[in-house]
Design an enzyme around this catalytic site. Structure first.
Site, PDB file in Angstrom:
ATOM      1  N   HIS A  18      -9.696   1.669   0.564  1.00  0.00           N
ATOM      2  CA  HIS A  18      -9.599   0.493   1.431  1.00  0.00           C
ATOM      3  C   HIS A  18     -10.665   0.527   2.530  1.00  0.00           C
ATOM      4  O   HIS A  18     -10.388   0.208   3.694  1.00  0.00           O
ATOM      5  CB  HIS A  18      -8.200   0.417   2.053  1.00  0.00           C
ATOM      6  CG  HIS A  18      -7.752  -0.962   2.394  1.00  0.00           C
ATOM      7  ND1 HIS A  18      -8.413  -1.768   3.293  1.00  0.00           N
ATOM      8  CD2 HIS A  18      -6.700  -1.691   1.964  1.00  0.00           C
ATOM      9  CE1 HIS A  18      -7.771  -2.921   3.416  1.00  0.00           C
ATOM     10  NE2 HIS A  18      -6.726  -2.903   2.598  1.00  0.00           N
ATOM     11  N   GLU A  41     -11.637  -3.967  -3.075  1.00  0.00           N
ATOM     12  CA  GLU A  41     -10.648  -2.979  -3.496  1.00  0.00           C
ATOM     13  C   GLU A  41     -10.454  -3.090  -5.009  1.00  0.00           C
ATOM     14  O   GLU A  41      -9.750  -3.967  -5.492  1.00  0.00           O
ATOM     15  CB  GLU A  41      -9.329  -3.210  -2.776  1.00  0.00           C
ATOM     16  CG  GLU A  41      -9.440  -3.220  -1.255  1.00  0.00           C
ATOM     17  CD  GLU A  41      -8.270  -3.929  -0.601  1.00  0.00           C
ATOM     18  OE1 GLU A  41      -7.119  -3.487  -0.798  1.00  0.00           O
ATOM     19  OE2 GLU A  41      -8.507  -4.948   0.080  1.00  0.00           O
ATOM     20  N   HIS A  88       0.806  -1.228   0.000  1.00  0.00           N
ATOM     21  CA  HIS A  88       0.000   0.000   0.000  1.00  0.00           C
ATOM     22  C   HIS A  88       0.841   1.281   0.000  1.00  0.00           C
ATOM     23  O   HIS A  88       0.523   2.243   0.689  1.00  0.00           O
ATOM     24  CB  HIS A  88      -0.959   0.010   1.183  1.00  0.00           C
ATOM     25  CG  HIS A  88      -2.022  -1.040   1.131  1.00  0.00           C
ATOM     26  ND1 HIS A  88      -2.527  -1.550  -0.046  1.00  0.00           N
ATOM     27  CD2 HIS A  88      -2.700  -1.692   2.130  1.00  0.00           C
ATOM     28  CE1 HIS A  88      -3.459  -2.449   0.210  1.00  0.00           C
ATOM     29  NE2 HIS A  88      -3.575  -2.566   1.517  1.00  0.00           N
TER      30      HIS A  88
END
Length: 344
Positions: A175, A309, A106
């Site tokens: 997210h 996602e 991420h």
């Protein structure tokens, strides 16, 4: 279009003020803060008129400053995992921070989810902007990124855009952790899910795709028709779903398509998701353990939420057979995802 309001949410010493934007339609309220473009609340009506907040999160800024599980955040520059935190662009090797087992996750230690974005109101929503400098988290190129949230009727649209001065991998997503029974509910076992994907990506023991694109047919990953999450989780190897479902093949045009639907029978709440992206990571909150205290003091245990996602395939920058992961100078990254809420 929605009513748009803005209020102060708090201050990060040395970095600036954090605003909260509130988007209201007749049935839906969405709250977003400028730290990490985080969705802090989505409030919608159930079939009996009750209003539930269906996303996990915190009551205050302090919770979101830590936010180790990325509740509600926009993650980047590259969402999901990059194997060993390494990639090669234009013949140069890049090494990122390792923050998820042996991999980078991420965007690194201080990715897009950890910084305050600029913001301005737009019709029915808010546009958030960020300049990520060349070398940020060791990624090449200065990236100008924007995320625009708009609410029209029962549909929340998210548009992600980016440009870069040098070739760089980019993969942005939101997210949010959802529980259609209301945040703080014990689990998602009574939710029905369907994902319109004929294939998925098997992963190795550190959650990196093996490179195989496997048909879902005759596997627990066949979610093309609605299935109850609880019983299906018992059939999935490991702690639960944390896999990319392939919505299109490499080389296909990235056109918007319906990708997923989740239904909670008790409340009647339905969430439908469409996206321009080639994949969606379906994650069943396998690594929540009840240790985080969320909104209203709620405990968030394993399987107490799910994420959808929408994104490019994980580790695509290292896998030549996957969809192109690179943004080049002169190109524009454009990603649109829509969440539509209703009752049944």
């Amino acid at each position: 279009m929605a009513l748009v309001l803005m209020e102060e949410f708090g201050e990060v010493p040395g970095e600036g003020h954090v605003q909260k934007w509130i988007l209201k339609s007749s049935n839906i309220t969405v709250e977003i803060i400028t730290l990490g473009c985080i969705i802090t609340a989505i409030k919608c009506k159930g079939k009996n008129g009750e209003v539930n907040d269906i996303v996990l999160g915190y009551d205050d800024l302090e919770g979101y400053l830590a936010n180790p599980k990325y509740f509600g955040a926009v993650v980047g520059r590259v969402a999901n995992r990059i194997a060993k935190g390494r990639f090669v662009v234009d013949g140069k090797d890049y090494q990122l921070a390792i923050n998820n087992g042996p991999n980078s996750l991420h965007g690194g230690l201080r990715g897009f989810s950890k910084v305050i974005w600029g913001s301005e109101g737009v019709e029915g929503g808010v546009r958030l902007t960020l300049t990520s400098p060349d070398g940020d988290q060791n990624y090449p190129g200065e990236v100008q990124a924007s995320v625009t949230y708009t609410l029209e009727g029962d549909t929340l649209s998210i548009q992600y855009q980016a440009r870069s001065t040098r070739t760089t991998p980019i993969n942005l997503t939101n997210h949010s952790y959802f529980n259609l029974a209301g945040q703080g509910s014990a689990d998602i076992y009574d939710h029905e899910v369907s994902i319109n994907a004929p294939t998925y990506l098997p992963v190795d023991d550190v959650m990196i795709p093996t490179g195989e694109v496997r048909p879902v047919e005759h596997t627990p990953f066949d979610l093309r028709r609605p299935v109850l999450i609880g019983p299906r989780l018992k059939e999935v190897p490991g702690p639960g779903f944390d896999h990319n479902f392939c919505l299109s093949s490499p080389g296909d045009a990235w056109t918007e398509r319906m990708c997923a639907r989740v239904f909670h029978p008790a409340s009647g709440c339905v969430m439908e998701v469409s996206t321009t992206q080639p994949g969606v990571q379906f994650y069943t909150a396998n690594f929540l353990d009840g240790s985080f205290k969320g909104k209203g003091g709620a405990s968030y245990p394993k399987h107490s939420a799910f994420c959808l996602e929408t994104q490019n395939w994980p580790d695509a920058v290292n896998q030549a057979s996957f969809p192109d992961a690179l943004l080049r100078p002169g190109e524009q990254y454009l990603h649109v995802t829509r969440f539509t809420f209703s009752t049944a």
